[in-house]
Design an enzyme around this catalytic site. Sequence first.
Site, PDB file in Angstrom:
ATOM      1  N   LYS A 125       0.829  -1.208   0.000  1.00 41.43           N
ATOM      2  CA  LYS A 125       0.000   0.000   0.000  1.00 41.43           C
ATOM      3  C   LYS A 125       0.868   1.265   0.000  1.00 41.43           C
ATOM      4  O   LYS A 125       0.624   2.186  -0.773  1.00 41.43           O
ATOM      5  CB  LYS A 125      -0.842  -0.074   1.285  1.00 41.43           C
TER       6      LYS A 125
ATOM      7  N   ARG B 129      11.200  -5.692   6.971  1.00 41.63           N
ATOM      8  CA  ARG B 129      11.063  -4.296   6.556  1.00 41.63           C
ATOM      9  C   ARG B 129      11.822  -3.335   7.470  1.00 41.63           C
ATOM     10  O   ARG B 129      11.677  -3.376   8.681  1.00 41.63           O
ATOM     11  CB  ARG B 129       9.580  -3.917   6.545  1.00 41.63           C
TER      12      ARG B 129
ATOM     13  N   ARG C 221      10.623  -0.244  12.237  1.00 40.20           N
ATOM     14  CA  ARG C 221       9.476   0.305  12.951  1.00 40.20           C
ATOM     15  C   ARG C 221       9.204  -0.551  14.175  1.00 40.20           C
ATOM     16  O   ARG C 221       9.265  -1.771  14.095  1.00 40.20           O
ATOM     17  CB  ARG C 221       8.262   0.240  12.023  1.00 40.20           C
TER      18      ARG C 221
ATOM     19  N   ARG D 263      -1.191  -7.336  14.167  1.00 39.95           N
ATOM     20  CA  ARG D 263      -1.704  -6.384  13.177  1.00 39.95           C
ATOM     21  C   ARG D 263      -2.463  -7.111  12.068  1.00 39.95           C
ATOM     22  O   ARG D 263      -3.460  -6.622  11.559  1.00 39.95           O
ATOM     23  CB  ARG D 263      -0.556  -5.563  12.582  1.00 39.95           C
TER      24      ARG D 263
HETATM   25  P1  ADP Z   1       0.391  -0.734   8.383  1.00 38.49           P
HETATM   26  O1  ADP Z   1       1.770  -0.825   7.817  1.00 38.49           O
HETATM   27  O2  ADP Z   1       0.133  -1.698   9.488  1.00 38.49           O
HETATM   28  O3  ADP Z   1      -0.683  -0.693   7.352  1.00 38.49           O
HETATM   29  P2  ADP Z   1       0.052   2.063   9.222  1.00 38.49           P
HETATM   30  O4  ADP Z   1       1.328   2.755   9.077  1.00 38.49           O
HETATM   31  O5  ADP Z   1      -1.048   2.401   8.295  1.00 38.49           O
HETATM   32  O6  ADP Z   1       0.358   0.538   9.224  1.00 38.49           O
HETATM   33  O7  ADP Z   1      -0.478   2.216  10.734  1.00 38.49           O
HETATM   34  C1  ADP Z   1       0.304   1.900  11.849  1.00 38.49           C
HETATM   35  C2  ADP Z   1      -0.556   1.892  13.110  1.00 38.49           C
HETATM   36  O8  ADP Z   1      -1.221   3.156  13.273  1.00 38.49           O
HETATM   37  C3  ADP Z   1      -1.698   0.874  13.100  1.00 38.49           C
HETATM   38  O9  ADP Z   1      -1.284  -0.399  13.525  1.00 38.49           O
HETATM   39  C4  ADP Z   1      -2.673   1.526  14.095  1.00 38.49           C
HETATM   40  O10 ADP Z   1      -2.286   1.344  15.442  1.00 38.49           O
HETATM   41  C5  ADP Z   1      -2.534   3.004  13.784  1.00 38.49           C
HETATM   42  N1  ADP Z   1      -3.511   3.411  12.735  1.00 38.49           N
HETATM   43  C6  ADP Z   1      -3.219   3.804  11.464  1.00 38.49           C
HETATM   44  N2  ADP Z   1      -4.350   4.096  10.772  1.00 38.49           N
HETATM   45  C7  ADP Z   1      -5.388   3.865  11.630  1.00 38.49           C
HETATM   46  C8  ADP Z   1      -6.802   3.952  11.521  1.00 38.49           C
HETATM   47  N3  ADP Z   1      -7.394   4.330  10.385  1.00 38.49           N
HETATM   48  N4  ADP Z   1      -7.540   3.625  12.607  1.00 38.49           N
HETATM   49  C9  ADP Z   1      -6.969   3.246  13.759  1.00 38.49           C
HETATM   50  N5  ADP Z   1      -5.643   3.131  13.937  1.00 38.49           N
HETATM   51  C10 ADP Z   1      -4.845   3.429  12.892  1.00 38.49           C
END
Ligand code: ADP
Length: 215
Positions: free
Chosen positions: A13, A127, A160, A171
């Site tokens: 993504k 990663r 991270r 997750r």
């Molecule tokens: P990933 O690589 O898991 O898709 P993101 O960078 O989008 O991760 O998000 C990292 C963390 O930030 C998530 O695990 C969550 O804790 C929080 N987070 C991000 N976007 C949202 C959302 N839309 N609603 C709730 N928590 C979120």
Amino acid sequence: MNIVLMGPPGAGKGTQAEKIKASYPIPHISTGDIFREAVANGTELGKQAKTYMDSGQLVPDEVTIGIVNERLTREDCQQGFLLDGFPRTTIQAEALDQGLAASGRKIEVAINISAPNEVLIERLSGRVSCKDCKKVYNLQYKPPAQAGICDVCGGQIIQRDDDRGDTVARRLEVYLEQTQPLLDYYRQKGLLYELEGNRDSIAVWADVQKILEKF
Ligand code: ADP
Ligand code: ZN
């Protein structure tokens, strides 16, 4: 063009979001980036978000919805935007639609990128990224030329916190439980495009472009 980009962590993504950002003049709104920045700056929001993020849980809907809806009222979002990592629950999607409807707008396209669980786990646990320019590497498939140092800017390579061990598994579970059901929401509205993420990112990008060309 009002776009939602969805997918489990590790599906690619973020890579596609970067490509969209480079090709279309619309703001890129990543809730993950917003939260990570708040954590780095030690703000009240950051303190609140950190405990959820570190355990692989979602930040509560009311917090996340407030931030995104506020961001979307700003001038730079009026001609379009790319939402990355939001919505992640059906409640967030409904709140998003309500917020947009208040200013006569709506989501026009939702793209979901997915990949088999084994692939996601493998990608996430390898990663790492540059602390300064944020370029993403993978220690197995795409390591930096010199260990620990960014090819692009010479910055420090870091992992991270939430890409470590158990948090990765949590997750993915959270995605299956809370975010996967959201695909139906957009499918029923006829807005959903589903792409296979277990391919070269160039091939995925070709498909993304084909979808976006129609809008
Ligand atoms: P990933 O690589 O898991 O898709 P993101 O960078 O989008 O991760 O998000 C990292 C963390 O930030 C998530 O695990 C969550 O804790 C929080 N987070 C991000 N976007 C949202 C959302 N839309 N609603 C709730 N928590 C979120
Ligand atoms: Zn760098």
